[in-house]
Scaffold this motif. Structure first.
Motif, short mmCIF file in Angstrom:
data_model
loop_
_atom_site.label_atom_id
_atom_site.label_comp_id
_atom_site.label_asym_id
_atom_site.label_seq_id
_atom_site.Cartn_x
_atom_site.Cartn_y
_atom_site.Cartn_z
N ALA A 35 23.71 49.24 58.29
CA ALA A 35 22.69 49.96 57.50
C ALA A 35 21.26 49.64 57.91
N ILE A 36 21.06 48.57 58.68
CA ILE A 36 19.68 48.14 58.96
C ILE A 36 19.03 49.06 60.00
N ALA A 43 19.62 47.00 49.42
CA ALA A 43 18.72 45.99 49.99
C ALA A 43 17.46 46.65 50.54
N CYS A 61 25.18 43.04 59.06
CA CYS A 61 25.50 44.09 58.09
C CYS A 61 26.81 44.80 58.46
N PRO A 62 27.82 44.73 57.59
CA PRO A 62 29.13 45.29 57.94
C PRO A 62 29.14 46.80 58.10
N VAL A 63 28.10 47.48 57.56
CA VAL A 63 28.13 48.95 57.64
C VAL A 63 27.01 49.51 58.52
N VAL A 81 16.35 49.90 55.47
CA VAL A 81 17.80 49.85 55.24
C VAL A 81 18.22 51.27 54.88
N CYS A 125 23.38 40.26 53.89
CA CYS A 125 22.12 40.19 54.64
C CYS A 125 21.18 39.16 54.01
N CYS A 149 24.18 51.41 52.82
CA CYS A 149 24.18 50.08 52.19
C CYS A 149 25.11 50.06 50.97
N THR A 150 25.96 49.02 50.92
CA THR A 150 26.90 48.89 49.79
C THR A 150 26.43 47.87 48.77
N GLY A 151 25.28 47.22 49.06
CA GLY A 151 24.75 46.21 48.13
C GLY A 151 25.55 44.92 48.14
N CYS A 152 26.26 44.64 49.27
CA CYS A 152 27.12 43.44 49.31
C CYS A 152 26.31 42.15 49.30
N GLY A 153 25.06 42.20 49.79
CA GLY A 153 24.17 41.03 49.75
C GLY A 153 24.34 40.03 50.88
S1 SF4 Z 1 24.40 43.64 54.44
FE1 SF4 Z 1 24.07 45.80 54.74
S2 SF4 Z 1 25.38 46.71 53.18
FE2 SF4 Z 1 25.15 44.58 52.59
S3 SF4 Z 1 23.36 44.61 51.20
FE3 SF4 Z 1 22.58 44.15 53.25
S4 SF4 Z 1 21.98 46.14 54.05
FE4 SF4 Z 1 23.29 46.53 52.30
#
Ligand code: SF4
Ligand SMILES: Cc1cc2nc3c(=O)[nH]c(=O)nc-3n(C[C@H](O)[C@H](O)[C@H](O)COP(=O)(O)OP(=O)(O)OC[C@H]3O[C@@H](n4cnc5c(N)ncnc54)[C@H](O)[C@@H]3O)c2cc1C
Ligand code: SF4
Length: 652
Positions: free
Chosen positions: A309-310, A283, A305-307, A237, A248, A242-246
């Motif tokens: 990041a994966i 994440a 993932c909205p941004v 990630v 995922c 990653c914004t830590g939105c959770g």
């Molecule tokens: S969905 Fe993307 S931004 Fe949100 S916690 Fe998971 S990796 Fe991070």
């Protein structure tokens, strides 16, 4: 050479079993000795003055002090002779306390041995040369290894003092064990409420660089100038995004993934953030359970993932950091309770560890803070706590006390009675160790106010009976066998050194004890220093301790670093290897053998090459000296001829 000999009585420590006056008289017969005396406490101020006066009066060119271990007082005496005008390396110590008076009571034999040791020191001193230190600049950045409460405190204190800090944590969040605790003794305040603000503070300090999911690969250099290679493990990630939105974690279809943060009481997902207050709150994918890796298809988190990041292609990355000091705060692991087969830990789901119980008690834990049995989710009414599981027990090679179990059992019993007022709590213990401030009172509260029943004695066996557990033990105060039917058994598993502690010690070149805890330089006077200059200790990595002591050590280590960095330069130790170029045959064996990379090739102008020692990197271990075939490398201050002079005296 004109040598003076000072034989210390150390009160009765030495004089009790050594005739120090006779040793001094004998010393006067040794070659080069022009003055010898015996003194009550040579390390005292008048004792040092006596040496300085004698240097002047008798025009001494070298001094031998026969006293205690040089580890403590060699620097004291070196400074004393230097003040009287001698080079500090024109000094030798003979250890006639630890090596003589403390190990034998035979006065006659001790006196002879002490005289022999003095004679050896005199023979070595006669071949000493004045040595001079050089100065190297200090890099005023500090690395803290381990982001538990001890490491966090050390990092914050260093940062507060204006230092740049590099904090390396092997897990995906800082916090260590304290982040897993529910409440803390003796105040019963919420662990994450106390620790949380400190964790946030770490993330907000501009002068703290945090590497989570990272470990040290290699360390080179020396005090003031370490080069550390840090391995940033692939998280799959991109943490910059990653914004830590959770989201995922919510959508991840791999739902049966072991969760170490919750002590395996409930599963997590293949992509997760370990706990809500995690710092950094990012994440991480567990590759062993992610379907994209195990089955080659899934990609749900990447799609969701909205941004964006994966990144399944991410690799470990090595970064290099230059620092002047290192604070080690790598904490501890817990004893594996399955070693006590008779207790059934690991076999019976309702026999759990103290840390598992912390997770059960915690509102962010697997049961939302409701006390439930792992087997069937029922609320337990009879709870038995067993102390010293893997502590103070030589049969499992853990003879030491873990220091916190008596206290956390009392805390957990109090919390249990708070949560379930009609519950019965029993504690099987050997004896109560509660030496901290308000600790004994806390245990008394558990007994008197909360009605926790303490049974003095060891548990012999735990076995299932229906859906309950029978705990069989002895009450050694009443001298009777006891049986308690329990719904839940909590084993207070002992503290042991962190996994990988020994490998890390080797990279840092610090020592550890037989249980893997790091060794301090002096157990009373230098509790957070190691024998490697510039490397300090904090927290449980040095030995079992509670949170207040871990925090105090974190601050103490930070204070040591601030003191070191208060200077701009550091004096190098001149007791290092030196190559005699004319004798060097350029075989390269010394370069191969030097564990510190302190020897390199020097290209000669007329062609050819010779070995060359980098004095600031050399630690004076002597390996090259012992390996070099033509003996072209000598260790200054411990040359072959000096060692032979001592051996010759011994064999004469
Ligand atoms: S969905 Fe993307 S931004 Fe949100 S916690 Fe998971 S990796 Fe991070
Ligand atoms: C069940 C239980 C309950 C307790 N309750 C209390 C209580 O109520 N009150 C109290 O005062 N004490 C309590 N304690 C003790 C308390 O947990 C410790 O004193 C405290 O956690 C020690 O902090 P530490 O930073 O030294 O170690 P840790 O908390 O273990 O932190 C060490 C950190 O270093 C990291 N690390 C390890 N190796 C490396 C490496 N090679 N590189 C980088 N990072 C690394 C780890 O991941 C971890 O984050 C309890 C302990 C237990 C087991
Ligand atoms: S003594 Fe020799 S082997 Fe040891 S550190 Fe110095 S150069 Fe390296």
């Amino acid at each position: 050479m004109r040598i003076g000999v000072f034989v210390c009585q150390c009160g009765t420590n030495i004089a009790g079993t050594v005739d120090t006056a006779a040793v001094a008289r004998k010393a006067l017969t040794f070659p080069d000795v022009v003055y010898a005396t015996s003194y009550m406490y040579t390390c005292s101020e008048p004792g040092q003055k006596e040496i300085q006066n004698a240097i002047k009066e008798h025009n001494l060119q070298g001094v031998v002090v026969a006293a205690c271990s040089p580890r403590m007082h060699e620097p004291t005496f070196r400074r004393a002779v230097e003040k009287a005008g001698l080079n500090r390396y024109m000094f030798e110590m003979a250890n006639i306390r630890e090596h003589v008076s403390w190990i034998s009571s035979d006065r006659e034999a001790n006196t002879l041995k002490a005289a022999d040791l003095v004679r050896m020191a005199v023979a070595k001193l006669a071949l000493n040369q004045p040595l001079f230190s050089s100065k190297v600049p200090i890099n005023k950045r500090v690395m803290v290894l381990g982001g538990g409460v001890a490491g966090i405190q050390a990092a914050l204190d260093c940062s507060e003092g204006g230092l740049e800090v590099v904090l390396v944590e092997k897990n995906s969040s800082i916090g260590g064990k304290m982040a897993q605790l529910d409440k803390t003794f003796p105040t019963v305040d919420c662990s994450s409420c106390v620790l949380g603000p400190k964790m946030v503070d770490v993330s907000q300090r501009e002068n703290i660089k945090l590497y989570a999911m990272s470990e040290v690969d290699s360390i080179s250099g020396y005090v003031g100038n370490f080069t550390v290679q840090v391995r940033k493990k692939a998280t799959y990630v991109n943490w910059d995004l990653c914004t830590g939105c959770g989201i995922c974690t919510e959508k991840c279809p791999s739902k049966q993934v072991p969760d170490p943060f919750n002590q395996y009481l409930a599963p997590t997902r293949a992509i997760n953030i370990p706990f809500p207050q995690a710092i950094p709150k990012k994440a991480t994918i567990n590759k062993d359970y992610c379907r994209q890796f195990t089955k080659g298809k899934c990609g749900v988190c990447q799609k969701i993932c909205p941004v964006g990041a994966i990144d399944y292609t991410m690799q470990d990355e090595i970064v290099t950091e230059q620092v002047g000091a290192i604070i080690v705060a790598t904490g501890f692991d817990l004893f594996d309770y399955s070693a006590y087969g008779e207790y059934g830990g690991g076999r019976y789901p309702d026999v759990i560890s103290g840390l598992q119980y912390e997770r059960i008690l915690s509102a962010s834990g697997p049961f939302g803070g409701h006390i439930k049995r792992p087997s069937d989710g029922k609320e337990p009414k009879n709870i038995v706590f067993v102390a010293c599981v893997g502590s103070r027990d030589p049969s499992v090679d853990r003879p030491y006390c873990s220091g916190v179990c008596c206290m956390y059992i009392a805390k957990q019993a109090i919390l249990t009675r708070d949560h379930i007022p009609d519950s019965n709590c029993y504690v099987f213990y050997m004896d109560i160790r509660a030496p901290g401030k308000n600790y004994d009172e806390f245990v008394r509260r558990a007994q008197e106010e909360y009605g926790v029943q303490y049974v003095r004695g060891r548990v012999g066996k735990i076995y299932p009976k229906g859906d309950r557990l029978v705990v069989q033990g002895a009450d050694t105060l009443l001298g009777v066998q006891v049986e308690v039917e329990a719904d839940l058994v909590v084993l207070a598993t002992g503290i042991e050194s962190a996994s990988g502690a020994q490998e890390l010690a080797e990279k840092l070149r610090i020592s550890y004890d037989q249980y893997g805890f790091y060794l301090e330089s002096h157990p009373k006077l230098r509790p957070v220093e190691t024998n490697t200059a510039g490397v300090y200790l904090a927290g449980v990595c040095q030995g079992p301790k509670d949170i207040p002591s871990s925090v105090a050590q974190g601050s103490a280590a930070a204070a040591k670093v601030q003191a070191l960095f208060s200077r701009d330069t550091i004096e190098t130790d001149p007791q290092v290897a030196l190559v005699n170029e004319r004798a060097c045959i350029a075989c390269g064996k010394c370069i191969e053998v030097c564990p510190f990379g302190a020897i390199q090739w020097k290209e000669l102008r007329g062609g050819g090459r010779k070995a060359e020692v980098l004095p600031s990197v050399c630690q004076g271990c002597g390996l090259c000296n012992a390996t070099c075939p033509p003996k072209a490398i000598q260790l200054q201050h411990t040359t072959d001829s000096q060692i032979l002079a001592e051996v010759n005296i011994l064999c004469a």
